[in-house]
Design a protein around this motif. Structure first.
Motif: not given
Length: 266
Positions: A58-63, A72-73, A94-96
């Motif tokens: 979920v966090a990845y898709i929102l990111a 920016p992150p 890190l990925l974000f």
């Protein structure tokens, strides 16, 4: 905190790409479609909740959506305690950061010395995940080493939430620590402003939020350029402000802080 750290150290590392591959493509597509309809504030709130709860997909898709909207992150977290996140959360942070670089700083690949670093910015999606996992090395490689291998500029490091060298991390920590006092100082000054039909408590709160945000943004811009600070302000708040307005407001902020002995503009 020691208990949290101990628990974090025992957690096994699982690359996010493993979770993506185990998910139905149709489900991921539908989730991405639904996220596109969320406004900025909703995206940020949902991301923070998902990240804190360990809902990684979920966090990845929102990111992905936040990155695409040019946020920016560094502005995704209200407060990020890196000493309390799990190894998988660090991997995702890190990925974000790398995904942000890949989307908005792809040309930086030309100054990266190592081929694996260049591949992070210019390779296929599969290559990106492979090289990100290599760079992370299951959490054994510190952020500052990755910063060095990618030759990240100060501006690029400020964009990131995780990929920061010691000097930038120290400046960010000081901004966070001083920020609470700065907000109190600015609010105390606004309390002396007479309330009118056009400047009541809501307007005072808006002025406080604007001035505090501009102060935070000024700490991120080494050149002190009003244009760059205004650009940072837009990234942080989603509100457009002219360079002239940014400069004018910062003059007021600096005057208030100096008068009250809290000048942390530099």
């Amino acid at each position: 905190m020691s208990g949290v750290s101990a628990a974090c150290s025992k957690e096994s590392f699982t690359p996010i790409v493993s979770l993506l591959r185990a998910s139905e493509p149709e489900v991921l597509c539908e989730a991405r479609r639904r996220v596109q309809g969320l406004d900025r504030e909703n995206l940020l709130v949902r991301f923070r909740i998902a990240f804190a709860a360990g809902k990684r997909l979920v966090a990845y898709i929102l990111a992905e959506a936040l990155i695409e909207r040019g946020i920016p992150p560094c502005f995704w977290h209200e407060e990020l305690a890196l000493d309390r996140v799990t190894v998988n959360q660090r991997a995702d942070l890190l990925l974000f950061d790398l995904a942000w670089m890949r989307r908005w700083n792809r040309e930086h690949a030309s100054v990266v010395r190592y081929l694996r670093g260049k591949a992070l910015l210019t390779g296929s999606e599969a290559v990106f995940h492979r090289e990100a996992n290599f760079a992370f090395n299951e959490g054994k490689r510190p952020a500052w080493k990755i910063v060095g291998s990618l030759s990240l500029t100060e501006r690029q490091q400020w964009d990131c939430a995780y990929l920061r060298s010691a000097p930038i991390k120290k400046q960010a920590d000081l901004t966070r620590v001083f920020g609470k006092r700065i907000r109190q100082t600015l609010w105390a000054d606004l309390q002396t402003t007479r309330r009118t039909a056009t400047f009541g408590e809501p307007e005072a709160q808006e002025a406080l939020a604007r001035r505090h945000a501009l102060w935070c943004c000024s700490r991120m811009v080494k050149s002190a350029s009003p244009t760059d600070i205004a650009a940072r302000f837009y990234q942080m708040t989603g509100v457009q402000i002219s360079r002239q307005a940014a400069a004018k407001q910062l003059v007021k902020v600096r005057a208030v802080l100096r008068e009250r002995g809290d000048d942390f503009m530099d």
